[in-house]
Scaffold this motif. Structure first.
Motif, mmCIF file in Angstrom:
data_model
loop_
_atom_site.group_PDB
_atom_site.id
_atom_site.type_symbol
_atom_site.label_atom_id
_atom_site.label_comp_id
_atom_site.label_asym_id
_atom_site.label_seq_id
_atom_site.Cartn_x
_atom_site.Cartn_y
_atom_site.Cartn_z
ATOM 1 N N HIS A 34 0.842 -1.197 0.000
ATOM 2 C CA HIS A 34 0.000 0.000 0.000
ATOM 3 C C HIS A 34 0.879 1.249 0.000
ATOM 4 C CE1 HIS A 34 -2.449 3.196 2.011
ATOM 5 N NE2 HIS A 34 -3.250 2.841 1.022
ATOM 6 N N MET A 47 -2.906 4.058 -8.732
ATOM 7 C CA MET A 47 -3.434 3.654 -7.423
ATOM 8 C C MET A 47 -3.066 4.621 -6.307
ATOM 9 S SD MET A 47 -2.821 -0.461 -7.375
ATOM 10 C CE MET A 47 -3.098 -1.459 -8.835
ATOM 11 N N PHE A 50 -5.646 5.042 -3.671
ATOM 12 C CA PHE A 50 -6.266 3.826 -3.135
ATOM 13 C C PHE A 50 -6.139 3.760 -1.614
ATOM 14 C CE2 PHE A 50 -6.692 0.317 -6.567
ATOM 15 C CZ PHE A 50 -7.262 1.217 -7.445
ATOM 16 N N SER A 51 -7.199 3.328 -0.957
ATOM 17 C CA SER A 51 -7.133 3.024 0.470
ATOM 18 C C SER A 51 -6.425 1.682 0.655
ATOM 19 C CB SER A 51 -8.542 2.930 1.065
ATOM 20 O OG SER A 51 -9.212 1.793 0.531
ATOM 21 N N GLU A 53 -7.712 -0.855 1.961
ATOM 22 C CA GLU A 53 -8.696 -1.873 1.573
ATOM 23 C C GLU A 53 -8.741 -2.039 0.052
ATOM 24 O OE1 GLU A 53 -9.292 0.647 3.748
ATOM 25 O OE2 GLU A 53 -9.085 -0.672 5.504
ATOM 26 N N ASP A 54 -8.614 -0.924 -0.680
ATOM 27 C CA ASP A 54 -8.593 -0.996 -2.146
ATOM 28 C C ASP A 54 -7.399 -1.821 -2.631
ATOM 29 O OD1 ASP A 54 -10.834 0.676 -2.400
ATOM 30 O OD2 ASP A 54 -9.594 2.490 -2.532
ATOM 31 N N ARG A 57 -7.863 -5.499 -1.850
ATOM 32 C CA ARG A 57 -8.812 -6.107 -2.790
ATOM 33 C C ARG A 57 -8.109 -6.404 -4.123
ATOM 34 N NH1 ARG A 57 -12.799 -3.499 -1.077
ATOM 35 N NH2 ARG A 57 -12.294 -1.565 -2.130
ATOM 36 N N TYR A 58 -7.304 -5.451 -4.569
ATOM 37 C CA TYR A 58 -6.558 -5.644 -5.809
ATOM 38 C C TYR A 58 -5.594 -6.833 -5.684
ATOM 39 C CZ TYR A 58 -3.059 -4.942 -9.417
ATOM 40 O OH TYR A 58 -2.192 -5.148 -10.459
#
Length: 195
Positions: A34, A47, A50-51, A53-54, A57-58
């Motif tokens: 992240h 990205m 992106f959080s 969580e995002d 998920r990816y």
């Protein structure tokens, strides 16, 4: 049909030392990745907003896919790059590329650092290419970098890539240089580099 991807790789660079590549663990690697994927230097990965969580998920979607795999690379034991291998026949480039059975797509991202090392990124892409060609079935690597990403174009050329065409990839929102590198082109371009 699903594709088997290499389980990992160890490569010793004559100047920089040992690089290792192993599959991403979507749970254990989330904090690390992240941070890399949301850093401004990773803008071409789309990205940066992106959080956690995002990103999780990816990473899980890649991990669960039969058509792609993600890897964390280390240098002398410290994590320092992300690599992805994928089947071009099942990716965004499919409508623009006549995929052959021995084709594999590749992405890579070097972690941000305040202490750059000369030749490091070239050694990373060389390691990722060796990972792709570790599968004897791989005959050609396919990439689709943004036309504006001049640093990556230089690296791609250095390991043997040739631009085939310029395409627009709607999902990635970019004009891209669809480029390929055969096993022979890679070996010719990197002759003399330690295996």
């Amino acid at each position: 049909m699903s594709r088997a991807f290499p389980a990992g790789l160890t490569r010793v660079d004559p100047d920089l030392g040992t690089f290792r590549v192993a599959p991403v663990d979507p749970d254990a690697d989330i904090d690390l990745l992240h941070g890399w994927l949301t850093h401004p230097k990773a803008a071409y990965w789309l990205m940066t907003d992106f959080s956690k969580e995002d990103v999780a998920r990816y990473l899980r979607s890649v991990h669960d896919s039969e058509h792609e795999n993600a890897y964390v690379g280390t240098w002398e034991g410290g994590p320092c790059f992300l690599a992805e291998l994928y089947s071009p026949a099942h990716g965004e480039v499919a409508p623009h590329h006549d995929t052959l059975p021995g084709d594999v797509g590749m992405h890579f991202l070097v972690a941000p650092t305040d202490t750059p090392v000369r030749g490091f990124t070239l050694s990373v892409i060389t390691t990722v290419m060796e990972l792709a060609f570790a599968d004897p079935a791989t005959e050609r690597v396919v990439v689709e970098p943004d036309t504006g990403n001049k640093a990556v174009h230089r690296l791609n050329e250095a390991v043997g890539f040739r631009i085939e065409s310029t395409v627009y990839l709607a999902e990635s929102r970019k004009d891209a240089y669809l480029s390929t590198c055969t096993r022979e082109d890679f070996l010719t371009a990197t002759r003399g580099v330690a295996r």
